[in-house]
Design an enzyme around this catalytic site. Structure first.
Site, PDB file in Angstrom:
ATOM      1  N   LYS A   1       0.338   4.602   6.757  1.00  0.00           N
ATOM      2  CA  LYS A   1      -0.181   5.446   5.675  1.00  0.00           C
ATOM      3  C   LYS A   1       0.450   6.834   5.814  1.00  0.00           C
ATOM      4  CE  LYS A   1      -3.192   2.139   4.684  1.00  0.00           C
ATOM      5  NZ  LYS A   1      -2.957   1.245   3.521  1.00  0.00           N
TER       6      LYS A   1
ATOM      7  N   SER B   1       0.802  -1.234   0.000  1.00  0.00           N
ATOM      8  CA  SER B   1       0.000   0.000   0.000  1.00  0.00           C
ATOM      9  C   SER B   1       0.827   1.274   0.000  1.00  0.00           C
ATOM     10  CB  SER B   1      -0.946   0.015   1.202  1.00  0.00           C
ATOM     11  OG  SER B   1      -0.223   0.166   2.406  1.00  0.00           O
TER      12      SER B   1
END
Length: 245
Positions: A130, A57
């Site tokens: 993230k 990701s």
């Protein structure tokens, strides 16, 4: 006869000194070991911590199986900024439950000890990583006619993101959100392969990450050696964004 007794006494005294020396050496080793474990535990608990990257990701910023070091002083003692790459605990519903891998008792005990002192990152699959795009109060939306994300009305040019070949929009789905107080809006750098705030809006937290869930800010890739580097937060990308109204 007296000389024999004196020699025996001296030999006994020498053996006693050697035994005491060996015991003192073992005691010092034990003290050093305990102090080292305590210091490692305190560092892992309050200063820095190691994690590995379990997914794609954050490519190409972070690759699968990269080891990273996380500064745990953020955000309690050091400020949090847009662009920071952060590690956080699941706010609820982001991760699917997975069974604990079975390990032989000795291996499990060793892994537990290494995890205690910060030398193992066995719980990385229980955390997420993230990039912070929106701080508390920010208005974050996508996409404008140029395919960009905007924060508080200012479009940002994101050099760190990975898009599929031929794709120009910074997100495959449009969104417009107001970040609640004490929460964050986070997105993966691999924009079309990241289950981030955009795709967790049906969870109890509606895709926002409570600041209290943060473990800290990732600041360096520590392994493999070929990838040693600082993890950039790109302050120039977010420099022109006004404070939320």
């Amino acid at each position: 006869m007296t000389e024999d007794i004196d020699a025996a006494a001296r030999a006994d005294e020498a053996r006693g000194r050697r035994r005491r020396g060996a015991l003192l050496f073992l005691r010092d080793l034990l003290v050093i070991f305990v102090v080292a474990v305590l210091v490692s535990f305190l560092i892992k608990t309050y200063l820095i911590r190691s994690f590995y990257i379990p997914s794609q990701s954050m490519e190409q910023t972070l690759l699968v199986d990269d080891r990273i070091i996380v500064n745990e002083l953020v955000p309690d003692l050091m400020p949090l900024s847009r662009g920071d790459v952060v590690v956080f605990e699941d706010p609820g519903g982001w991760l699917t439950a997975r069974p604990e891998p079975e390990q032989p008792p000795l291996v499990a005990a060793i892994d537990w000890f290494f995890s205690l002192v910060g030398l193992s990152a066995s719980d990385s699959n229980d955390h997420l990583i993230k990039r912070v795009i929106g701080l508390p109060g920010d208005h974050v939306e996508c996409c404008n006619p140029l395919g960009q994300v905007s924060v508080n009305g200012v479009p940002i040019d994101e050099p760190y993101i990975t898009l599929p070949e031929g794709e120009t929009e910074a997100s495959g789905d449009d969104f417009s959100v107001e970040v609640p107080a004490d929460a964050l809006w986070v997105m993966g750098d691999n924009r079309y392969n990241s289950k981030d705030s955009r795709y967790n809006r049906d969870t109890p937290g509606e895709g926002f990450v409570p600041v209290e869930n943060l473990v800290g800010r990732a600041f360096v890739i520590s392994w493999p050696v070929a990838r040693w580097s600082w993890i950039g937060d790109y302050p120039e990308v977010f420099a022109g964004i006004p404070d939320p109204e």
